[in-house]
Scaffold this active site. Structure first.
Site, PDB file in Angstrom:
ATOM      1  N   GLU A 174     -87.685  51.782  49.940  1.00 23.86           N
ATOM      2  CA  GLU A 174     -86.826  51.964  51.116  1.00 23.86           C
ATOM      3  C   GLU A 174     -86.197  53.356  51.149  1.00 23.86           C
ATOM      4  O   GLU A 174     -85.220  53.597  51.862  1.00 23.86           O
ATOM      5  CB  GLU A 174     -85.762  50.866  51.147  1.00 23.86           C
ATOM      6  CG  GLU A 174     -86.342  49.456  51.160  1.00 23.86           C
ATOM      7  CD  GLU A 174     -86.644  48.907  52.565  1.00 23.86           C
ATOM      8  OE1 GLU A 174     -85.888  49.182  53.491  1.00 23.86           O
ATOM      9  OE2 GLU A 174     -87.661  48.183  52.709  1.00 23.86           O
ATOM     10  N   HIS A 248     -79.376  47.372  50.970  1.00 25.79           N
ATOM     11  CA  HIS A 248     -79.703  48.671  50.363  1.00 25.79           C
ATOM     12  C   HIS A 248     -78.522  49.075  49.482  1.00 25.79           C
ATOM     13  O   HIS A 248     -77.375  48.719  49.776  1.00 25.79           O
ATOM     14  CB  HIS A 248     -79.881  49.772  51.436  1.00 25.79           C
ATOM     15  CG  HIS A 248     -81.110  49.639  52.263  1.00 25.79           C
ATOM     16  ND1 HIS A 248     -81.115  49.827  53.632  1.00 25.79           N
ATOM     17  CD2 HIS A 248     -82.395  49.376  51.928  1.00 25.79           C
ATOM     18  CE1 HIS A 248     -82.336  49.667  54.096  1.00 25.79           C
ATOM     19  NE2 HIS A 248     -83.132  49.390  53.098  1.00 25.79           N
ATOM     20  N   CYS A 368     -76.565  55.703  56.786  1.00 27.83           N
ATOM     21  CA  CYS A 368     -77.934  55.259  57.104  1.00 27.83           C
ATOM     22  C   CYS A 368     -78.606  56.221  58.068  1.00 27.83           C
ATOM     23  O   CYS A 368     -79.825  56.356  58.081  1.00 27.83           O
ATOM     24  CB  CYS A 368     -77.923  53.903  57.798  1.00 27.83           C
ATOM     25  SG  CYS A 368     -77.313  52.560  56.826  1.00 27.83           S
TER      26      CYS A 368
HETATM   27  O1  SUG Z   1     -83.581  48.119  57.834  1.00 34.09           O
HETATM   28  N1  SUG Z   1     -81.696  47.476  60.712  1.00 34.09           N
HETATM   29  C1  SUG Z   1     -81.999  48.354  59.604  1.00 34.09           C
HETATM   30  C2  SUG Z   1     -80.757  49.028  59.118  1.00 34.09           C
HETATM   31  C3  SUG Z   1     -81.060  50.093  58.089  1.00 34.09           C
HETATM   32  C4  SUG Z   1     -79.833  50.597  57.404  1.00 34.09           C
HETATM   33  N2  SUG Z   1     -80.169  51.594  56.483  1.00 34.09           N
HETATM   34  C5  SUG Z   1     -79.512  51.846  55.308  1.00 34.09           C
HETATM   35  N3  SUG Z   1     -78.711  50.997  54.750  1.00 34.09           N
HETATM   36  N4  SUG Z   1     -79.783  52.956  54.701  1.00 34.09           N
HETATM   37  C6  SUG Z   1     -82.680  47.575  58.479  1.00 34.09           C
HETATM   38  O2  SUG Z   1     -82.286  46.439  58.231  1.00 34.09           O
HETATM   39  C7  SUG Z   1     -82.274  46.007  62.581  1.00 34.09           C
HETATM   40  C8  SUG Z   1     -83.258  45.983  63.733  1.00 34.09           C
HETATM   41  C9  SUG Z   1     -83.041  44.832  64.651  1.00 34.09           C
HETATM   42  O3  SUG Z   1     -82.691  43.738  64.201  1.00 34.09           O
HETATM   43  O4  SUG Z   1     -83.285  45.011  65.885  1.00 34.09           O
HETATM   44  C10 SUG Z   1     -82.682  46.963  61.466  1.00 34.09           C
HETATM   45  O5  SUG Z   1     -83.843  47.216  61.288  1.00 34.09           O
END
Ligand code: SUG
Length: 445
Positions: A174, A248, A368
């Site tokens: 990730e 994460h 993020c």
């Molecule tokens: O991968 N949300 C992302 C958020 C990523 C956050 N990144 C870090 N923590 N670095 C994920 O879960 C939600 C999309 C939706 O439900 O429409 C989403 O993909």
């Protein structure tokens, strides 16, 4: 030679929506099917970039992936004209269509893992796009993200690009969200801390939600980036907090230079993890390990406020600022903790609250939204200058968003082929603003 941390923020794409695609990410689930506002989302992200640039930091922009992803839809057997593909997918595979419409590439902390040239054997900056193979809507980002990174850092003398790791669970990766680097100065070699959710050869794992990062992936990245093994630590995330929504590591810990701020329950066998960090850090400036107790801020409050998903940045005038999501002001314990942190004797002497609510509602805070790249002056000069934020590019991007983006989007809108045309037209124009050449492979017909 001067070295800088340059934050490359992901520009929020025109199809930003709430599709509930991320099992294990509580905000994604809680806001599923809510109306989104792509224009506001992109403007909030751009304002964040401008704020950091006004503080005097170097700020970059990473283009989004092109959505909808027709290539994936066609690979799934949908054929005919673009509009037929969309209409048929909307009817028979709405979940797949949502995945192919996600603007999730905005969270560039998951775009790649980056190692600065002072840490790598060949003296170049290394990039490995994350395969994000735990979720379909994210796994389809890796290829285009790799092309975008190559278009931004396009010089073999300074940059080494690796392909994403194999798309298999063994190598769940990730990106930078699970990687922190501690050092006494950006240009000095640092301690690379890789935090993984699961060792695929061990039984220690979360029970409810998936662990997205594997130890095997972290090892592969460290090897590929030619890091000094003595300057690498591999630490397991606490499986219990993954089950509480910490999908994460950057949702429970944040590091910058010689400061590491983390929750009491962040790691498995935390006492040993902290001891190993202290032992392995070789910087000459003192290391500040700041552990936030469960009594001060519970894991639940940390997930709700996203306090650890703040950006911790070194200010040009000295000291550090924590760029926190404004949601931190709505959780009393968190606001109290942050006021105390600012007063205490440590390098963090400013807290700045920013509104990135559109992204937060999908589980993405300030940290993020950005990919940190440590660059020397020469490496910065060798990067694509059109992707660095200036007053001029800010104005151009702001006008571009206002011209092309909708201010309302819901699931039903994804079935409208007109949205595809709007999105591709906008992105085509963006490649000219950011000098990106042909990074998009629209696969239209
Ligand atoms: O991968 N949300 C992302 C958020 C990523 C956050 N990144 C870090 N923590 N670095 C994920 O879960 C939600 C999309 C939706 O439900 O429409 C989403 O993909």
């Amino acid at each position: 030679m001067n070295y800088y941390e340059v934050n490359f923020d992901g520009l929020v794409g025109p199809t930003h929506n709430y599709a509930g695609l991320s099992y294990g990410n509580v905000a994604s689930k809680a806001n599923a099917s809510r109306f989104s506002n792509p224009k506001q989302a992109a403007l909030q992200g751009l304002e964040k970039m401008r704020t950091l640039s006004q503080i005097g930091l170097h700020q970059g922009v990473l283009a989004p992936n092109a959505r909808p992803d027709l290539k994936t839809l066609r690979a799934a057997g949908f054929s005919g004209k673009d509009s037929d593909v969309i209409l048929k997918a909307a009817k028979t595979e709405p979940q797949l269509l949502k995945a192919c419409y996600s603007a999730s590439s905005m969270w560039t902390a998951n775009a790649a893992t980056v190692s600065p040239s002072c840490d790598t054997l060949n003296g170049r900056v290394h990039f490995t796009p994350a395969n994000l193979n735990n979720k379909l809507h994210r796994a389809i980002e890796a290829e285009t993200t790799g092309r975008i990174l190559q278009a931004v850092f396009d010089n073999d003398a300074y940059f080494t690009h690796h392909p994403a790791l194999p798309q298999h669970r063994l190598f769940g990766d990730e990106g930078a969200a699970n990687h922190t680097r501690l050092t006494d100065a950006y240009g000095h070699s640092g301690l690379a801390i890789f935090v993984y959710g699961e060792d695929m050869h061990s039984a220690v794992k979360p029970q409810k939600f998936p662990a997205r990062q594997t130890l095997q992936a972290s090892h592969a990245i460290a090897r590929g980036h030619q890091l000094n093994p003595e300057q690498c630590l591999f630490i397991q995330q606490n499986p219990q907090v993954i089950d509480e929504g910490v999908f994460h590591n950057d949702v429970i810990a944040i590091g910058n230079e010689n400061v590491f701020l983390f929750h009491q329950n962040a790691f498995y066998d935390q006492t040993n993890a902290v001891h190993a960090i202290r032992q392995s850090y070789t910087g000459s400036r003192p290391l500040h390990l700041i552990e936030v107790s469960q009594a001060d801020v519970s894991v639940e409050e940390a997930v709700k406020s996203y306090i650890f998903n703040s950006q911790l940045v070194s200010l040009p005038s000295g000291g550090m600022a924590l760029i926190a999501p404004s949601e931190c002001q709505q959780v009393d314990s968190v606001e109290t903790y942050l006021s105390a942190l600012k007063q205490a004797s440590n390098p963090v002497d400013e807290i700045l609250y920013l509104d990135v609510k559109q992204s937060m509602q999908n589980g993405g805070g300030p940290a993020c939204l950005r990919l940190r790249v440590i660059l020397s002056e020469l490496e910065l000069a060798a990067s694509n200058q059109a992707c660095l934020l200036t007053d001029r590019s800010y104005e151009a991007l702001s006008a571009w968003i206002n011209k092309h983006y909708r201010d309302k989007l819901c699931e039903q809108d994804l079935a409208d082929p007109q949205l595809l045309n709007e999105s591709y037209t906008a992105l085509d124009e963006l490649t000219q603003i950011l000098f990106l050449g042909s990074v998009y492979d629209f696969q239209r017909s």
